[in-house]
Design an enzyme around this catalytic site. Sequence first.
Site, PDB file in Angstrom:
ATOM      1  N   ASP A  12      -2.642   4.718  -2.568  1.00 17.67           N
ATOM      2  CA  ASP A  12      -3.638   5.426  -1.669  1.00 17.67           C
ATOM      3  C   ASP A  12      -4.191   6.752  -2.473  1.00 17.67           C
ATOM      4  O   ASP A  12      -3.196   7.502  -2.824  1.00 17.67           O
ATOM      5  CB  ASP A  12      -3.259   5.596  -0.463  1.00 17.67           C
ATOM      6  CG  ASP A  12      -4.135   6.021   0.579  1.00 17.67           C
ATOM      7  OD1 ASP A  12      -5.253   5.216   0.913  1.00 17.67           O
ATOM      8  OD2 ASP A  12      -3.902   7.086   1.360  1.00 17.67           O
ATOM      9  N   GLU A  42      -6.452   3.751  -5.533  1.00 19.64           N
ATOM     10  CA  GLU A  42      -7.860   3.913  -5.244  1.00 19.64           C
ATOM     11  C   GLU A  42      -8.157   5.410  -5.553  1.00 19.64           C
ATOM     12  O   GLU A  42      -7.431   6.702  -5.317  1.00 19.64           O
ATOM     13  CB  GLU A  42      -7.418   4.205  -3.560  1.00 19.64           C
ATOM     14  CG  GLU A  42      -8.775   4.389  -2.838  1.00 19.64           C
ATOM     15  CD  GLU A  42      -8.456   4.860  -1.590  1.00 19.64           C
ATOM     16  OE1 GLU A  42      -9.363   4.826  -0.470  1.00 19.64           O
ATOM     17  OE2 GLU A  42      -7.557   5.724  -1.004  1.00 19.64           O
ATOM     18  N   ASP A  53       0.814  -1.216   0.355  1.00 21.34           N
ATOM     19  CA  ASP A  53       0.039   0.275   0.056  1.00 21.34           C
ATOM     20  C   ASP A  53       0.990   1.156  -0.147  1.00 21.34           C
ATOM     21  O   ASP A  53       1.726   1.399   1.191  1.00 21.34           O
ATOM     22  CB  ASP A  53      -0.738  -0.195   1.223  1.00 21.34           C
ATOM     23  CG  ASP A  53      -2.213   0.745   1.059  1.00 21.34           C
ATOM     24  OD1 ASP A  53      -2.160   1.638   0.501  1.00 21.34           O
ATOM     25  OD2 ASP A  53      -3.217   0.443   1.827  1.00 21.34           O
ATOM     26  N   HIS A  86     -11.108  -1.438   4.674  1.00 25.30           N
ATOM     27  CA  HIS A  86     -10.796  -1.048   5.897  1.00 25.30           C
ATOM     28  C   HIS A  86     -11.458   0.328   6.399  1.00 25.30           C
ATOM     29  O   HIS A  86     -11.399   0.803   7.385  1.00 25.30           O
ATOM     30  CB  HIS A  86      -9.499  -0.828   6.285  1.00 25.30           C
ATOM     31  CG  HIS A  86      -8.742   0.008   5.481  1.00 25.30           C
ATOM     32  ND1 HIS A  86      -8.659  -0.175   3.832  1.00 25.30           N
ATOM     33  CD2 HIS A  86      -8.198   0.991   5.763  1.00 25.30           C
ATOM     34  CE1 HIS A  86      -7.897   0.894   3.520  1.00 25.30           C
ATOM     35  NE2 HIS A  86      -7.767   1.612   4.453  1.00 25.30           N
ATOM     36  N   ASP A  87     -12.091   0.970   5.358  1.00 26.53           N
ATOM     37  CA  ASP A  87     -12.751   2.401   5.403  1.00 26.53           C
ATOM     38  C   ASP A  87     -14.244   2.220   5.508  1.00 26.53           C
ATOM     39  O   ASP A  87     -15.153   3.111   5.377  1.00 26.53           O
ATOM     40  CB  ASP A  87     -12.352   3.249   4.205  1.00 26.53           C
ATOM     41  CG  ASP A  87     -10.924   3.474   4.426  1.00 26.53           C
ATOM     42  OD1 ASP A  87     -10.529   3.454   5.387  1.00 26.53           O
ATOM     43  OD2 ASP A  87     -10.435   3.868   3.244  1.00 26.53           O
TER      44      ASP A  87
HETATM   45  O1  TEU Z   1      -8.809   6.767   2.129  1.00 27.32           O
HETATM   46  C1  TEU Z   1      -9.390   7.630   1.254  1.00 27.32           C
HETATM   47  C2  TEU Z   1     -10.670   8.025   1.707  1.00 27.32           C
HETATM   48  O2  TEU Z   1     -11.018   8.724   0.736  1.00 27.32           O
HETATM   49  C3  TEU Z   1     -11.141   7.644   2.951  1.00 27.32           C
HETATM   50  O3  TEU Z   1     -10.451   7.857   4.237  1.00 27.32           O
HETATM   51  C4  TEU Z   1     -12.455   8.471   3.164  1.00 27.32           C
HETATM   52  O4  TEU Z   1     -12.051   9.861   3.222  1.00 27.32           O
HETATM   53  C5  TEU Z   1     -13.327   8.052   4.141  1.00 27.32           C
HETATM   54  O5  TEU Z   1     -13.808   6.969   4.238  1.00 27.32           O
HETATM   55  C6  TEU Z   1     -14.469   9.204   3.875  1.00 27.32           C
HETATM   56  O6  TEU Z   1     -15.478   8.822   4.964  1.00 27.32           O
HETATM   57  C7  TEU Z   1      -7.586   6.182   2.124  1.00 27.32           C
HETATM   58  C8  TEU Z   1      -7.280   5.015   3.210  1.00 27.32           C
HETATM   59  O7  TEU Z   1      -7.965   3.819   2.547  1.00 27.32           O
HETATM   60  C9  TEU Z   1      -7.847   5.486   4.607  1.00 27.32           C
HETATM   61  O8  TEU Z   1      -7.481   4.456   5.319  1.00 27.32           O
HETATM   62  C10 TEU Z   1      -6.951   6.521   4.949  1.00 27.32           C
HETATM   63  O9  TEU Z   1      -7.239   7.074   6.213  1.00 27.32           O
HETATM   64  C11 TEU Z   1      -6.596   7.771   3.913  1.00 27.32           C
HETATM   65  O10 TEU Z   1      -6.673   7.317   2.492  1.00 27.32           O
HETATM   66  C12 TEU Z   1      -5.925   8.784   4.052  1.00 27.32           C
HETATM   67  O11 TEU Z   1      -4.413   8.074   3.708  1.00 27.32           O
END
Ligand code: TEU
Length: 549
Positions: free
Chosen positions: A197, A248, A96, A322-323
């Site tokens: 990311d 992403e 990642d 994970h989000d």
């Molecule tokens: O996620 C990007 C992202 O857009 C999400 O965090 C989103 O903002 C959130 O779910 C909206 O509610 C990536 C990673 O997957 C995340 O874990 C990180 O926190 C983020 O980037 C920052 O690096």
Amino acid sequence: MYDFHKSVVYQCYFKSFYDSNGDGVGDLRGVTAKLDYLQKLGVDYIWLNPFFPSPQRDNGYDVADYCAVDPRFGTMADFEELSREAEKRGIRLMLDMVFNHTSTEHEWFQKALAGDPDYEDYYIWREGGPDGTPPNNWESKFGGNAWQYVPEKGNWYLHLFDPTQADLNWENPRVRKELQNVIRFWMGKGVKGFRFDVVNLISKGSYESDDQGDGRRFYTDGPRVHEFLHELNEATFGTDAEIITVGEMSSTSMENCYKYAGADTGELSMVFSFHHLKVDFVGNEKWVLVPFDFQKLKNILFSWQTGMSDHNAWNAVFWCNHDQPRVVSRFGDEGEYWKPSAKMLGTVIHCLRGTPYVYQGEEIGMTNPGFTSLDQYRDVESINHFHILRDRGLHEDSAYDILRVHSRDNSRTPMQWDASEGGGFSEAEPWISMNPNHKTINAASQVDDPDSIFAHYRKLIALRKQYDVIANGDFAPLDMAHPSVLAYTRRTDREDLVVINNFYRKEADWTCPVDLDGFTCLLSNYADSRAETKLHLRPYESLVLYRAN
Ligand code: TEU
């Protein structure tokens, strides 16, 4: 070239996967210890969330050194062992790469802070207003303004996420060279997969205040993003046809994804987009409670299928990461129909055109944990938004109700390996609470049960390898307007597939518009499903019908 159309990626949020050294936190050796389980499931890749040295403000997405292993998670030797052991089982690793920003503890940021002229321009600095206001009104994705003031410098830096995640200045060619070196470093260790990311946020346009929104229109799919990706591809992973990449893409457009993930555009292998997961939002606002919009879900999922296919571009297909909250809690049923609904949701994704991603625990039907107090939450976004909701005047109970549905921590609870006290994750108190339902929902009770959710995912993964139509067939939607059935076809010159899903617990009578003569049922979540044109679909019933021509 590596055939990523036939591959399935398993996302390992290793911090919650398996704790090998009894400190309550999962680690790299914990992943190695569970490789046989992943081999049994049949996955080709493991995407490891960031394990680099990090203050962990955002669970590793705040990287302080891209070319090392955080001692909390192991050593470089542990990483190399994992890589070797995975390879023995035909599994490759996907790392990642968090290249939009670094932790403010990264050496580059520290040098920039200290006024080192070689490093100041690694980040994005702007002057604020004369009255002490930030340079513009852009909002951080985690809440609040996206600029942080540094008194010693009399200047502000941009952070689209937490204030400890400073955005890198990709306009600076030295930054781009540094990041290329990071990829080369891991390629040198034999890594064959990279996830990038929020990579569509790396090129900022103009730094205007946004009178229509939070600023995202100025930096999403920005002016030089394709050029930057093309350059990274040519300089690094593009030289090895075995490497697969996924970007992403936050709030992206399909037109941009044709380029990001086009077969011949020289950028990435595939993209994650999120529009199909905003169907329980109000616009872009996720901190609300509304039922999911099924029609919208179908429209988005299917238009991405056809649009990307028409432009020879490739999707990553997924419900969970994970989000995101757990999909069985979100679109399925946690109660009586837990098992058939989890299987149905898996079928919907795995038969689509795209590379499927399985998020740890999805394959055993893990659910949201239902946390009831703020001290159970670990995620910075969830904690910030709890306070934002309270500041807006929302009652505490309502704020908790929203977190219980939307928090990113819903997917971050420890993997449920067995019914024992610690769920088989750790001997110690885990860094985030285990879902108490591990007594009934756990891997041990499913791996050898032919009727389990695990067994269903295993079959789905095997079918993609066995039938070319699943990996490469053309996609077409069926009966778009139906209020509860999600159905589609896949087709090659030699094979036909019809995938039919009742997305609800309510039974549905449905006549298949395709003539099913000669079709057989490859997979279902009920023992006696048949390839019949007139169907009486039971709760969450799902059928995969097949014919060789
Ligand atoms: O996620 C990007 C992202 O857009 C999400 O965090 C989103 O903002 C959130 O779910 C909206 O509610 C990536 C990673 O997957 C995340 O874990 C990180 O926190 C983020 O980037 C920052 O690096």
